[in-house]
Write an enzyme that holds these catalytic residues in place. Structure first.
Site, mmCIF file in Angstrom:
data_model
loop_
_atom_site.group_PDB
_atom_site.id
_atom_site.type_symbol
_atom_site.label_atom_id
_atom_site.label_comp_id
_atom_site.label_asym_id
_atom_site.label_seq_id
_atom_site.Cartn_x
_atom_site.Cartn_y
_atom_site.Cartn_z
ATOM 1 N N GLY A 9 -11.941 -15.462 21.224
ATOM 2 C CA GLY A 9 -10.602 -15.104 20.801
ATOM 3 C C GLY A 9 -10.510 -15.273 19.305
ATOM 4 O O GLY A 9 -11.419 -14.874 18.571
ATOM 5 N N ALA A 121 -7.576 -19.592 12.400
ATOM 6 C CA ALA A 121 -7.843 -18.182 12.698
ATOM 7 C C ALA A 121 -6.705 -17.596 13.500
ATOM 8 O O ALA A 121 -6.024 -18.310 14.252
ATOM 9 C CB ALA A 121 -9.152 -18.039 13.466
ATOM 10 N N LYS A 177 -8.697 -36.104 17.371
ATOM 11 C CA LYS A 177 -8.284 -34.711 17.516
ATOM 12 C C LYS A 177 -7.153 -34.584 18.530
ATOM 13 O O LYS A 177 -6.188 -33.838 18.318
ATOM 14 C CB LYS A 177 -9.474 -33.848 17.947
ATOM 15 C CG LYS A 177 -9.131 -32.386 18.201
ATOM 16 C CD LYS A 177 -10.347 -31.636 18.714
ATOM 17 C CE LYS A 177 -10.012 -30.196 19.048
ATOM 18 N NZ LYS A 177 -11.175 -29.452 19.583
ATOM 19 N N ASN A 244 -0.285 -22.213 9.017
ATOM 20 C CA ASN A 244 -0.898 -21.807 10.280
ATOM 21 C C ASN A 244 0.062 -21.933 11.456
ATOM 22 O O ASN A 244 0.906 -22.830 11.485
ATOM 23 C CB ASN A 244 -2.124 -22.677 10.585
ATOM 24 C CG ASN A 244 -3.285 -22.389 9.671
ATOM 25 O OD1 ASN A 244 -3.204 -21.558 8.772
ATOM 26 N ND2 ASN A 244 -4.378 -23.101 9.888
#
Length: 295
Positions: A9, A121, A177, A244
């Site tokens: 993706g 992205a 994370k 983002n």
């Protein structure tokens, strides 16, 4: 190195595009994106602009030196079963959420590495991916310690110009994370705002509370993640990626299923103490999903 990027993706396509400048890369994803890449190549726009021609397909290749798994967490078990039929030397997960590496390792005979990725992205039209922010790939043995496989994969990534760190403390890195993702993803998805909206109040306070709760659960599990570090990492990420859209925001905007169960839901599931902020975020995202998620 022959690298199959499974789940091409937005992030998978960007990583595959970067790696294809040095390696033999096969992107595995869905049409019409794969069909366009196969016919016209992959165009990267944004932070860097270039055109590459990796192989692209909707099914897995028979063999690869490395499989980079970038599918949504809820697809990990199905992909693990499919990868079990491939001849692989190694596998690396760069997915969101917790537990993906263990799921992959249950099915695969090759070493399974854990990884985190902070590159930004966004998918554009088929065959195009916007490179929205530079980041880093951190990878290593999923249970921690030194790994020759991780060293080789890290060198291959670095050779392609991907900022890479090979780490011996991946369990702690994964919890770090998770704290950031728990703080950022659901909040930005529900509020429909870019990450930068969490820099200042009231978003900053909400994100900090979710990060602190996650750090507390990490400590319950024997990982020395302080509240201060979890909050500091969250603040750093939202500043570095202010423009983002989080992956969950992109999912909600497109009416797709989210990864809430593998992120905030994981925190709620294993917590031995109340985690009210994470629980509230889970309930709100699930409420959205029952009415709006179409795929």
């Amino acid at each position: 190195m022959h690298i199959a990027v499974v789940g091409a993706g937005s992030l998978g396509s960007l990583l595959g595009g970067l790696l294809s400048r040095e390696h033999d890369v096969t992107l595995v994803g869905r049409d019409p994106h794969m069909a366009r890449v196969a016919s016209d190549g992959l165009r990267i726009t944004g932070v860097e602009q270039f055109h590459v021609t990796p192989a692209a397909r909707t099914d897995l290749p028979a063999a690869a030196d490395l499989a980079v798994v970038a599918v949504k967490s809820y697809d990990t078990a199905a992909v693990a079963e499919q990868l079990a039929d491939c001849d692989l030397d190694s596998c690396l997960s760069v997915q969101n959420g917790m537990g993906n590496e263990a799921t992959l390792a249950e099915s695969l005979a090759c070493p399974v590495l854990a990884g985190t990725c902070t590159y930004g992205a966004r998918l554009g039209s088929p065959g195009t991916v916007a490179f929205t922010g530079r980041g880093e790939v951190v990878l290593g043995a999923r249970d921690g310690g030194e790994s020759g496989t991780a060293d080789r994969v890290g060198t291959a990534f670095a050779d392609a110009g991907v900022e890479t760190t090979v780490a011996s403390d991946m369990p702690a890195r994964l919890w770090e994370k998770l704290a950031v993702n728990a703080a950022v993803n659901a909040a930005t998805a529900l509020a429909r705002v870019e990450n930068g909206a969490l820099v200042e109040a009231p978003g900053a306070a909400l994100a900090a509370d979710a990060a602190r709760e996650t750090a507390a659960v990490a400590r319950e599990r024997g990982v020395a993640l302080s509240d201060q570090r979890a909050v500091a990492l969250t603040r750093q990420v939202v500043r570095d990626t202010a423009a983002n859209r989080s992956s969950m925001f992109q999912d909600v905007a497109s009416g797709r299923r989210t990864e809430i169960d593998a992120i905030n839901g994981y925190v709620v599931r294993i917590a031995e103490r109340p985690v009210p902020v994470n629980e509230t975020l889970v309930r709100l995202v699930r409420t959205w999903s029952t009415r709006n998620s179409t795929r």
